[in-house]
Design a protein around this motif. Structure first.
Motif, PDB file in Angstrom:
ATOM      1  N   SER A 481      32.144  -9.299  60.354  1.00 40.36           N
ATOM      2  CA  SER A 481      32.673  -8.350  61.332  1.00 40.36           C
ATOM      3  C   SER A 481      33.072  -7.029  60.690  1.00 40.36           C
ATOM      4  CB  SER A 481      33.887  -8.963  62.053  1.00 40.36           C
ATOM      5  OG  SER A 481      34.898  -9.315  61.130  1.00 40.36           O
ATOM      6  N   VAL A 482      33.314  -7.037  59.388  1.00 40.68           N
ATOM      7  CA  VAL A 482      33.665  -5.820  58.651  1.00 40.68           C
ATOM      8  C   VAL A 482      32.689  -5.670  57.492  1.00 40.68           C
ATOM      9  CG1 VAL A 482      35.428  -4.639  57.314  1.00 40.68           C
ATOM     10  CG2 VAL A 482      36.109  -6.065  59.251  1.00 40.68           C
ATOM     11  N   TRP A 483      32.091  -4.480  57.397  1.00 38.50           N
ATOM     12  CA  TRP A 483      31.161  -4.206  56.303  1.00 38.50           C
ATOM     13  C   TRP A 483      31.854  -3.408  55.215  1.00 38.50           C
ATOM     14  CZ3 TRP A 483      25.329  -3.030  57.330  1.00 38.50           C
ATOM     15  CH2 TRP A 483      24.751  -4.121  58.013  1.00 38.50           C
ATOM     16  N   ALA A 484      31.343  -3.573  54.001  1.00 39.54           N
ATOM     17  CA  ALA A 484      31.923  -2.838  52.878  1.00 39.54           C
ATOM     18  C   ALA A 484      31.678  -1.335  53.025  1.00 39.54           C
ATOM     19  CB  ALA A 484      31.320  -3.342  51.565  1.00 39.54           C
ATOM     20  N   VAL A 485      30.461  -0.957  53.392  1.00 30.04           N
ATOM     21  CA  VAL A 485      30.108   0.450  53.593  1.00 30.04           C
ATOM     22  C   VAL A 485      29.378   0.567  54.921  1.00 30.04           C
ATOM     23  CG1 VAL A 485      28.889   2.461  52.679  1.00 30.04           C
ATOM     24  CG2 VAL A 485      29.883   0.788  51.102  1.00 30.04           C
ATOM     25  N   ARG A 486      29.956   1.337  55.859  1.00 33.61           N
ATOM     26  CA  ARG A 486      29.380   1.454  57.197  1.00 33.61           C
ATOM     27  C   ARG A 486      28.692   2.787  57.440  1.00 33.61           C
ATOM     28  NH1 ARG A 486      27.552  -2.215  60.808  1.00 33.61           N
ATOM     29  NH2 ARG A 486      29.084  -3.818  61.301  1.00 33.61           N
ATOM     30  N   SER A 487      29.027   3.805  56.671  1.00 30.15           N
ATOM     31  CA  SER A 487      28.517   5.143  56.940  1.00 30.15           C
ATOM     32  C   SER A 487      27.574   5.601  55.841  1.00 30.15           C
ATOM     33  CB  SER A 487      29.681   6.131  57.069  1.00 30.15           C
ATOM     34  OG  SER A 487      30.439   6.160  55.874  1.00 30.15           O
ATOM     35  N   GLY A 488      26.715   6.604  56.191  1.00 29.79           N
ATOM     36  CA  GLY A 488      25.830   7.194  55.204  1.00 29.79           C
ATOM     37  C   GLY A 488      24.600   6.355  54.934  1.00 29.79           C
ATOM     38  N   VAL A 572      40.655  -6.209  51.483  1.00 29.48           N
ATOM     39  CA  VAL A 572      39.695  -6.553  52.521  1.00 29.48           C
ATOM     40  C   VAL A 572      40.411  -7.152  53.731  1.00 29.48           C
ATOM     41  CG1 VAL A 572      37.645  -7.922  53.058  1.00 29.48           C
ATOM     42  CG2 VAL A 572      37.871  -6.865  50.814  1.00 29.48           C
ATOM     43  N   LEU A 573      41.474  -7.910  53.483  1.00 29.82           N
ATOM     44  CA  LEU A 573      42.261  -8.456  54.590  1.00 29.82           C
ATOM     45  C   LEU A 573      42.761  -7.333  55.499  1.00 29.82           C
ATOM     46  CD1 LEU A 573      43.859 -10.752  56.027  1.00 29.82           C
ATOM     47  CD2 LEU A 573      45.720 -10.280  54.406  1.00 29.82           C
ATOM     48  N   GLY A 574      43.276  -6.280  54.877  1.00 26.47           N
ATOM     49  CA  GLY A 574      43.759  -5.161  55.679  1.00 26.47           C
ATOM     50  C   GLY A 574      42.677  -4.590  56.562  1.00 26.47           C
ATOM     51  N   ALA A 575      41.453  -4.448  56.028  1.00 26.49           N
ATOM     52  CA  ALA A 575      40.339  -3.931  56.821  1.00 26.49           C
ATOM     53  C   ALA A 575      40.000  -4.877  57.971  1.00 26.49           C
ATOM     54  CB  ALA A 575      39.121  -3.729  55.924  1.00 26.49           C
ATOM     55  N   ALA A 576      40.048  -6.183  57.703  1.00 20.46           N
ATOM     56  CA  ALA A 576      39.735  -7.160  58.751  1.00 20.46           C
ATOM     57  C   ALA A 576      40.791  -7.162  59.845  1.00 20.46           C
ATOM     58  CB  ALA A 576      39.605  -8.548  58.134  1.00 20.46           C
ATOM     59  N   VAL A 577      42.061  -7.040  59.474  1.00 26.68           N
ATOM     60  CA  VAL A 577      43.144  -7.016  60.462  1.00 26.68           C
ATOM     61  C   VAL A 577      43.037  -5.759  61.328  1.00 26.68           C
ATOM     62  CG1 VAL A 577      45.643  -6.812  60.747  1.00 26.68           C
ATOM     63  CG2 VAL A 577      44.699  -8.445  59.095  1.00 26.68           C
ATOM     64  N   ARG A 578      42.709  -4.624  60.711  1.00 25.57           N
ATOM     65  CA  ARG A 578      42.543  -3.388  61.485  1.00 25.57           C
ATOM     66  C   ARG A 578      41.359  -3.494  62.431  1.00 25.57           C
ATOM     67  NH1 ARG A 578      44.037  -1.269  56.431  1.00 25.57           N
ATOM     68  NH2 ARG A 578      41.849  -0.958  55.833  1.00 25.57           N
ATOM     69  N   ALA A 579      40.285  -4.132  61.973  1.00 24.55           N
ATOM     70  CA  ALA A 579      39.113  -4.295  62.834  1.00 24.55           C
ATOM     71  C   ALA A 579      39.439  -5.175  64.035  1.00 24.55           C
ATOM     72  CB  ALA A 579      37.958  -4.892  62.033  1.00 24.55           C
ATOM     73  N   ARG A 580      40.215  -6.225  63.800  1.00 23.19           N
ATOM     74  CA  ARG A 580      40.616  -7.105  64.905  1.00 23.19           C
ATOM     75  C   ARG A 580      41.463  -6.342  65.920  1.00 23.19           C
ATOM     76  NH1 ARG A 580      42.519 -13.156  63.232  1.00 23.19           N
ATOM     77  NH2 ARG A 580      40.492 -13.995  62.590  1.00 23.19           N
ATOM     78  N   ALA A 581      42.313  -5.454  65.436  1.00 20.05           N
ATOM     79  CA  ALA A 581      43.205  -4.713  66.327  1.00 20.05           C
ATOM     80  C   ALA A 581      42.445  -3.767  67.246  1.00 20.05           C
ATOM     81  CB  ALA A 581      44.216  -3.922  65.507  1.00 20.05           C
ATOM     82  N   HIS A 582      41.239  -3.369  66.826  1.00 20.06           N
ATOM     83  CA  HIS A 582      40.454  -2.435  67.625  1.00 20.06           C
ATOM     84  C   HIS A 582      39.442  -3.136  68.514  1.00 20.06           C
ATOM     85  CE1 HIS A 582      42.050   0.404  64.617  1.00 20.06           C
ATOM     86  NE2 HIS A 582      41.920   1.301  65.589  1.00 20.06           N
ATOM     87  N   VAL A 583      39.391  -4.451  68.440  1.00 23.12           N
ATOM     88  CA  VAL A 583      38.449  -5.201  69.281  1.00 23.12           C
ATOM     89  C   VAL A 583      38.961  -5.249  70.718  1.00 23.12           C
ATOM     90  CG1 VAL A 583      37.400  -7.435  69.674  1.00 23.12           C
ATOM     91  CG2 VAL A 583      37.571  -6.565  67.370  1.00 23.12           C
TER      92      VAL A 583
END
Length: 583
Positions: A481-488, A572-583
């Protein structure tokens, strides 16, 4: 005890039988386990108990020469004139384990480390060991059923070793008053300032502080290494320890052994005591190439990681770790602890027997140990994130996970070069790493997985990890659900190269947050020994973005890669928690 027995005019054997019976009776009694606000850290078999009929009892070795040695010391040694020697029960338990033997007569333990707070009685214990090894009962002579029969060692050559003459005096100066006149007459013992002769000069005990080259080839049957926290590279301490180890290894039948007595060492000094502890911790962690350290009897009683260094707490804390050494005067120790002239880390080392952090340490042992939760299991199908740090040969390749529900950190896998000859030409087995990653995805619901493949190359100059990391991207990218690099142009679900400036900044921020959250006990970890070693090896590494973590120096043999993985997993946990919050 022995004086009263002597009055009955029983012979030596009968007297020693009575002394042995006293130890057996006392050690067979139920153990009352007190409860403390700050439970001490107990390391070694001396502290193992078992429960039977609702009561706790000490676990003692089934096969040991120790009973005979305890009795011999009680008969022939003394505390002072007219007062026979008696070990505390804590000391007696250690003695029994040290002299434990296997059914074939081989030693259970090859070497020992005895680490205690200052004043516990390590030097008197060492003096007793020296005399027992010189003329006492210390070798298997025969068997009585399944029990060994003890005898003396006709080839005894005992060494009391230290890096300075002053250190050997701590043990040697005890011998004139410890050896009774009866023992001197019975065994022909002549106690001199730096040596002891016995049985017509056929037995020899000596204090040694010579150069390593002088010690090479000595056929000592037993060596006591005194104050190994002072044995450093700049005083030939490591070279001396290496020579002593080689001499013991080549002894006939492998019967020669060593005991190291030490206070808590200062991390970062690279003392012999520090290396001994690292070897012991590595063996407990199951790290490859450390099986030899599993034959090390490491015994320590240390204050709880979160024990306060205060006037209010210190009396109870010292009481928890002084063991049976009731002669230690707690009020005097507390006065020293609260004296502002004494550094806190020094008080923790000497009076709490704690291995405190080096000045530039990234994490204090007490802080990390305080959040250990080894009984927490990460169950199949639980949502997790993970971080991978790849190496080729010298550094450790690591894979660490973090549970999303509570942030619990746990080691999934690590691969390190074996020490010595076995490490020559070693390359991390990528197929094993790949299998561990596959098993991780099969076992858990992995929501994010970042990996730093580093810039290591294979023999053809190609990137060592890039093909495998790309393969993971193809296999698992769609389910993350979260990628290491999403842009570019460099979009990738897993590859996260920390060399990029913006990622160095992000990781540095994560490293600082990691330390704060450990100190605030915001999460737990699995207590893994390899992960712990890497966390405690790490040093503060300031950069343009804050304070990250790094090795103590570029060529350091102390690895930190699992610590990097732990920080990465929490990031990475922080990124996953932020992604969940925006779902």
């Amino acid at each position: 005890m022995a004086r009263a027995l002597a009055a009955t005019k029983v012979d030596d054997r009968a007297e020693m039988d009575l002394i042995e019976s006293w130890y057996r009776r006392e050690l067979a009694k139920p153990v009352e386990l007190p409860r403390y606000r700050w439970e001490p850290v107990r390391i070694g078999p001396t502290w193992q108990t078992e429960k039977a009929m609702g009561k706790h009892y000490w676990v003692l070795p089934e096969c040991t020469l120790g009973w005979a040695g305890l009795a011999w010391c009680g008969r022939w040694l003394q505390v002072s004139r007219g007062i026979p020697w008696r070990f505390t029960l804590e000391q007696a338990r250690w003695w029994l384990h040290w002299y434990a033997v296997k059914p074939d007569g081989a030693w259970v333990y090859r070497d020992a480390v005895l680490q205690r707070l200052k004043g516990w009685g390590k030097d008197p214990k060492g003096a007793c060991l020296g005399m027992n090894e010189l003329v006492g009962l210390c070798r298997v002579a025969d068997w009585d059923g399944d029990q060994p029969v003890a005898a003396d060692n006709p080839d005894a050559w005992v060494q009391i070793a230290a890096v300075s003459l002053t250190q050997t005096k701590n043990t040697m100066k005890l011998l004139p008053g410890m050896v009774t006149q009866e023992a001197r007459a019975r065994y022909g013992i002549q106690v001199q300032k730096e040596q002891v002769h016995a049985l017509g000069d056929t037995r020899f005990l000596q204090a040694v502080t010579s150069s390593p080259a002088t010690l090479e080839g000595a056929r000592a049957s037993f060596t006591l290494l005194n104050e190994t926290h002072h044995w450093l590279a700049n005083n030939d301490g490591h070279d001396m320890a290496d020579v002593i180890e080689r001499n013991a290894t080549k002894s006939p039948g492998g019967t020669a052994r060593t005991v190291r007595i030490t206070n808590a060492y200062e991390p970062g000094e690279d003392s012999v005591a520090e290396r001994d502890r690292e070897a012991y911790e590595a063996a407990r962690a199951g790290i490859r190439g450390t099986a030899g350290a599993s034959k090390l009897l490491y015994d320590s009683l240390e204050a709880a990681p979160d024990a306060p260094l205060s006037a209010e707490a210190a009396p109870e804390v010292v009481d928890t770790i002084r063991g049976d050494s009731t002669w230690l005067h707690i009020p005097t120790i507390v006065d020293s602890i609260v004296d502002s002239r004494n550094l806190n880390n020094r008080s923790r080392r000497f009076w709490y027997n704690q291995i405190t952090a080096a000045e530039d340490a990234w994490m204090a042992p007490q802080e990390w140990d305080a959040i250990a939760a080894p009984n927490q299991l990460v169950l199949p199908e639980e949502p997790i994130v993970a971080f991978f740090d790849g190496s080729k040969s010298d550094d450790t390749t690591g894979l660490v996970g973090c549970r999303i529900s509570d942030g619990h950190v746990f080691r999934i896998g690590s691969w390190s070069k074996p020490p010595g000859e076995r490490g020559h030409g070693w390359i991390v087995p990528r197929e094993e790493v790949d299998s561990s990653v596959a098993a991780m995805f099969d076992s858990y619901k992995v929501e994010a997985f970042f990996g730093d493949p580093s810039d290591v190359r294979d023999d053809e100059g190609e990137r060592f990890w890039e093909p495998l990391v790309d393969d993971w991207h193809r296999r698992y990218g769609r389910q993350l659900s979260v990628w290491a690099v999403r842009s570019g142009d460099g979009q990738h679900s897993i590859a996260w190269d920390m060399r990029a400036k913006e990622r160095t900044a992000r990781f540095t921020e994560a490293a600082m947050r990691f330390v704060t959250e450990v100190q605030d006990k915001r999460f737990t970890h699995d207590g893994d020994r390899a992960l712990r070693a890497h966390v405690l090896n790490a040093r503060r590494n300031p950069n343009n973005f804050g304070v990250s973590l790094g090795k103590e120096h570029r060529e350091s043999r102390r690895k930190i890669d699992l610590a990097v993985c732990g920080v990465g997993a929490r990031m990475v946990l922080g990124a996953a928690v932020r992604a969940r919050a925006h779902v």
